[in-house]
Design an enzyme around this catalytic site. Sequence first.
Site, short mmCIF file in Angstrom:
data_model
loop_
_atom_site.label_atom_id
_atom_site.label_comp_id
_atom_site.label_asym_id
_atom_site.label_seq_id
_atom_site.Cartn_x
_atom_site.Cartn_y
_atom_site.Cartn_z
N GLY A 1 24.11 81.09 78.03
CA GLY A 1 24.96 80.13 77.34
C GLY A 1 26.42 80.43 77.66
O GLY A 1 26.72 81.40 78.37
N HIS B 1 32.12 84.85 56.69
CA HIS B 1 32.35 83.66 55.86
C HIS B 1 31.23 83.65 54.83
O HIS B 1 30.07 83.96 55.18
CB HIS B 1 32.28 82.42 56.75
CG HIS B 1 32.89 81.19 56.16
ND1 HIS B 1 33.65 81.18 55.01
CD2 HIS B 1 32.86 79.89 56.58
CE1 HIS B 1 34.06 79.95 54.76
NE2 HIS B 1 33.59 79.15 55.69
N GLU C 1 41.40 74.61 54.24
CA GLU C 1 41.46 73.97 55.57
C GLU C 1 41.41 72.44 55.45
O GLU C 1 41.96 71.72 56.28
CB GLU C 1 40.38 74.50 56.50
CG GLU C 1 38.96 74.21 56.10
CD GLU C 1 37.95 75.21 56.66
OE1 GLU C 1 38.34 76.24 57.21
OE2 GLU C 1 36.73 74.95 56.50
N1 LIG Z 1 37.03 80.75 64.00
C1 LIG Z 1 37.75 81.25 62.99
O1 LIG Z 1 38.98 81.14 62.99
C2 LIG Z 1 37.10 82.00 61.85
C3 LIG Z 1 37.91 82.72 60.98
C4 LIG Z 1 37.31 83.46 59.97
C5 LIG Z 1 35.93 83.44 59.85
N2 LIG Z 1 35.17 82.71 60.68
C6 LIG Z 1 33.70 82.73 60.53
O2 LIG Z 1 33.17 83.57 61.55
C7 LIG Z 1 31.87 83.11 61.92
C8 LIG Z 1 31.87 82.81 63.41
O3 LIG Z 1 32.78 81.76 63.63
P1 LIG Z 1 33.36 81.43 65.06
O4 LIG Z 1 34.43 80.42 64.87
O5 LIG Z 1 33.65 82.70 65.80
O6 LIG Z 1 32.10 80.73 65.70
P2 LIG Z 1 32.06 79.87 66.99
O7 LIG Z 1 33.24 80.10 67.85
O8 LIG Z 1 31.74 78.49 66.61
O9 LIG Z 1 30.83 80.65 67.67
C9 LIG Z 1 29.76 80.04 68.06
C10 LIG Z 1 28.75 81.08 68.51
O10 LIG Z 1 27.55 80.64 67.97
C11 LIG Z 1 26.63 80.52 69.06
N3 LIG Z 1 25.71 79.41 68.78
C12 LIG Z 1 26.03 78.14 68.44
N4 LIG Z 1 24.89 77.43 68.24
C13 LIG Z 1 23.85 78.30 68.45
C14 LIG Z 1 22.47 78.20 68.37
N5 LIG Z 1 21.88 77.05 68.01
N6 LIG Z 1 21.71 79.28 68.64
C15 LIG Z 1 22.28 80.45 68.99
N7 LIG Z 1 23.62 80.64 69.08
C16 LIG Z 1 24.39 79.57 68.80
C17 LIG Z 1 27.47 80.26 70.29
O11 LIG Z 1 26.75 80.65 71.42
P3 LIG Z 1 26.66 79.72 72.74
O12 LIG Z 1 27.92 79.97 73.49
O13 LIG Z 1 25.46 80.24 73.40
O14 LIG Z 1 26.58 78.30 72.26
C18 LIG Z 1 28.66 81.17 70.00
O15 LIG Z 1 28.39 82.47 70.42
C19 LIG Z 1 31.59 81.88 61.06
O16 LIG Z 1 30.91 82.26 59.90
C20 LIG Z 1 32.99 81.40 60.69
O17 LIG Z 1 33.04 80.63 59.50
C21 LIG Z 1 35.71 82.01 61.70
#
Ligand SMILES: NC(=O)c1ccc[n+]([C@@H]2O[C@H](COP(=O)([O-])OP(=O)(O)OC[C@H]3O[C@@H](n4cnc5c(N)ncnc54)[C@H](OP(=O)(O)O)[C@@H]3O)[C@@H](O)[C@H]2O)c1
Length: 408
Positions: free
Chosen positions: A124, A184, A272
């Site tokens: 992926g 989260h 947000e």
């Molecule tokens: N982003 C922020 O600013 C932020 C801040 C604080 C907390 N958080 C929290 O941290 C956590 C991660 O957030 P993030 O923003 O880092 O996430 P993200 O960027 O949306 O990460 C997505 C990850 O999930 C995987 N994924 C998506 N669909 C999938 C599936 N069906 N099966 C297996 N893997 C899958 C993706 O892999 P592929 O590449 O293989 O699709 C990727 O590694 C969440 O709980 C979020 O609420 C985020």
Amino acid sequence: MASKTVTRALRSSSRQAMTAVKRPITQRSLTTAALLTAASRPAVARSTARIAVPAIQSRGLKTIDFAGVKEDVYERSDWPREKLLEYFKNDTLALIGYGSQGHGQGLNLRDNGLNVIVGVRKNGASWKEAIEDGWVPGKNLFEIDEAINKGTIVMNLLSDAAQSETWPSIKPLITKGKTLYFSHGFSPVFKDLTKVEVPTDVDVILVAPKGSGRTVRSLFKEGRGINSSIAIFQDVTGKAEEKAVALGVAVGSGYLYKTTFEKEVYSDLYGERGCLMGGIHGMFLAQYEVLRENGHSPSEAFNETVEEATQSLYPLIGKNGMDWMYEACSTTARRGAIDWSSKFKDSLKPVFEELYDSVKTGKETQRSLEFNSQKDYRAKYEQEMQEIRDLEIWRAGKAVRSLRPENN
Ligand SMILES: NC(=O)c1ccc[n+]([C@@H]2O[C@H](COP(=O)([O-])OP(=O)(O)OC[C@H]3O[C@@H](n4cnc5c(N)ncnc54)[C@H](OP(=O)(O)O)[C@@H]3O)[C@@H](O)[C@H]2O)c1
């Protein structure tokens, strides 16, 4: 009011900086001072293949008075790197998902010298990105189930929709003795909707950085730490809080604010949708449209709505507070702004109440899960993004930004 405001603000800013020296140190200036100290220290000699690991300075704050309310705030001085290495010496941190947070937290853990492995879908986008960041398949990069099996601390950093989607296959792998970590509160708090019912025999903890994963990484590289929330959902070992604090420091936090899973997720979803993005975008659009309907040019409407706000006033409010901003602007601006702020507050408060209710009842979660788990959710977002890009305000903004001095 731009130039007037800025000149006064800057004058007042330097005045304030001089008087601040004489004042007793407040909690706010302590934080700033601590961060400045951190930023100005040289990196210690200990380094990894990737970056020189920055110095961790000593700070001794624990209970802080926030406007009359005392709150526990942990800080990283209690967890120097040697103590972290000792504490986690028998642990394998299985970081599942390598998106924004996975990237930032994972690289910080690795640079801190902890035993961390990454678990993502093979081939992926994240798998490829992890390889580019130096994770090696079969060594510290695995498929999700294999990584969880190897891990003692499972850090679920999949997207929130993916956490729900994959839970049936992940849950049986979270066996007794492991620790389950989230960034989260979304999945366990809204378990009726997400179906993420955590096993009852493991510690379940949260470290939620208050910023994007890219910031988690860049602040760590600068020797500073991001503010994070920490919370405990389930403590079966009696060590859950200690572990959460240690992990918070290990992933790159500076200060850790204690909260609950519920409060973290409610405030995050609310913020947000409100002042951080949704609300502020709505306010920008409303102000811009009225200016345009009254014959103002796009550049004038944009400058008076967005450019002056983001380039001049908001950074000053961030630095010094709203009271200071009112004092720094002209008396004409001050009179009108104070008068109108209560009108805006009164008309917006019911909207915020409706929003909080929508968050708390799970309506926002349901909407997010339904939308973000559609197969074509990326294409649908793209269509919405194009509509936003095509709005006159943001097209005008592009032209205004191109005229900023730094872009010439
Ligand atoms: N982003 C922020 O600013 C932020 C801040 C604080 C907390 N958080 C929290 O941290 C956590 C991660 O957030 P993030 O923003 O880092 O996430 P993200 O960027 O949306 O990460 C997505 C990850 O999930 C995987 N994924 C998506 N669909 C999938 C599936 N069906 N099966 C297996 N893997 C899958 C993706 O892999 P592929 O590449 O293989 O699709 C990727 O590694 C969440 O709980 C979020 O609420 C985020």
